[in-house]
Design an enzyme around this catalytic site. Structure first.
Site, PDB file in Angstrom:
ATOM      1  N   HIS A   1      -0.909  -2.191   3.829  1.00 31.56           N
ATOM      2  CA  HIS A   1      -1.549  -2.820   4.992  1.00 31.56           C
ATOM      3  C   HIS A   1      -0.917  -2.314   6.287  1.00 31.56           C
ATOM      4  O   HIS A   1       0.312  -2.277   6.402  1.00 31.56           O
ATOM      5  CB  HIS A   1      -1.415  -4.342   4.917  1.00 31.56           C
ATOM      6  CG  HIS A   1      -2.164  -4.949   3.765  1.00 31.56           C
ATOM      7  ND1 HIS A   1      -1.668  -4.940   2.479  1.00 31.56           N
ATOM      8  CD2 HIS A   1      -3.374  -5.572   3.710  1.00 31.56           C
ATOM      9  CE1 HIS A   1      -2.543  -5.523   1.675  1.00 31.56           C
ATOM     10  NE2 HIS A   1      -3.587  -5.923   2.396  1.00 31.56           N
TER      11      HIS A   1
ATOM     12  N   ASP B   1      -5.340  -1.364   4.507  1.00 30.09           N
ATOM     13  CA  ASP B   1      -6.338  -2.391   4.796  1.00 30.09           C
ATOM     14  C   ASP B   1      -6.011  -3.162   6.065  1.00 30.09           C
ATOM     15  O   ASP B   1      -4.858  -3.225   6.494  1.00 30.09           O
ATOM     16  CB  ASP B   1      -6.395  -3.413   3.641  1.00 30.09           C
ATOM     17  CG  ASP B   1      -7.144  -2.898   2.434  1.00 30.09           C
ATOM     18  OD1 ASP B   1      -7.492  -1.706   2.398  1.00 30.09           O
ATOM     19  OD2 ASP B   1      -7.371  -3.704   1.510  1.00 30.09           O
TER      20      ASP B   1
END
Length: 238
Positions: A197, A51
């Site tokens: 991430h 993400d």
């Protein structure tokens, strides 16, 4: 008095309906309320997702690491980040990775209205498609918090909402490669969707370094268990 009370009850019901899907952001509750939303898939496969990118400071390093093993992943992109580095979006697709929608701005949807939410999702999807040439199929809201407006926006854009079954808690200043590995591999990985991430744009500064340090060992752990790692498009989502 009765009219006022009725209006208050109606407003309360509407507010509850708007925010009720947000309960699915709670890991222990999600399997009960919406078992498919977490992204369980083929028990012989692990979906690797990232993400908050693309980020010029970090995403290229993740691409290099994934290229070492030929591993493909799904990157949930922010429109604001892609607008600043469109070449990185193209690099992701050229390397065989999948791109998906994380929204335009990383803002909690519970404090935004339906029109703003639809605009956020639509703008991000349109930019991703135009820049990368790949039509996104999946949507993950900021913080994993859904509401009725987000579900409507996803449906209007032909996107399937997908959260995660495992996360690395890799956004904190206290995260280390060891802690990310330990957290993201906790529990059975068979059919799992992993959340990591590749950017620190909404995380502690340099937090992505812990993720990058853990990534090779995460892939090794999956291989040791005989699991194939790949993007959501290959996950056989239930």
């Amino acid at each position: 008095m009765r009219t006022t009370r009725a209006l208050a009850l109606t407003a309360g019901a509407l507010a509850l309906g708007h925010g009720l899907p947000a309960l699915t952001s709670l890991g222990p509750v999600r399997p009960l309320l919406a078992p498919k939303l977490s992204g369980p898939g083929d028990p012989g496969h692990v979906a690797l997702t990232f993400d908050d990118g693309p980020d010029p400071a970090s995403t290229p390093l993740f691409l290099e690491e994934l290229a070492k093993t030929g591993t493909k992943a799904t990157f949930f992109l922010l429109g604001q980040m892609l607008e600043k580095a469109p070449w990185l979006g193209r690099d992701l697709v050229d390397a065989g990775h999948e791109v998906a929608v994380h929204g335009w701005a990383h803002r909690p949807l519970l404090i935004r209205g339906p029109r703003a939410t639809l605009d956020d999702v639509t703008r991000a999807k349109d930019l991703i498609a135009s820049v990368t040439g790949q039509e996104p199929a999946y949507y993950r809201p900021p913080y994993g918090v859904l509401n009725s407006a987000a579900l409507y926006a996803a449906r209007r854009n032909g996107l399937r909402p997908v959260l995660w079954t495992h996360w690395g808690q890799d956004w904190t200043a206290k995260a280390t490669p060891d802690s990310v590995l330990r957290t993201v591999t906790r529990g059975s990985l068979a059919g799992a969707t992993l959340l990591l991430h590749d950017s620190d744009c909404t995380s502690a500064p340099q937090a992505w370094r812990s993720t990058l340090g853990a990534l090779p060992r995460v892939l090794e752990r999956c291989a040791e268990q005989g699991l194939k790692v790949g993007p959501l498009r290959e996950h056989g989502l239930r």
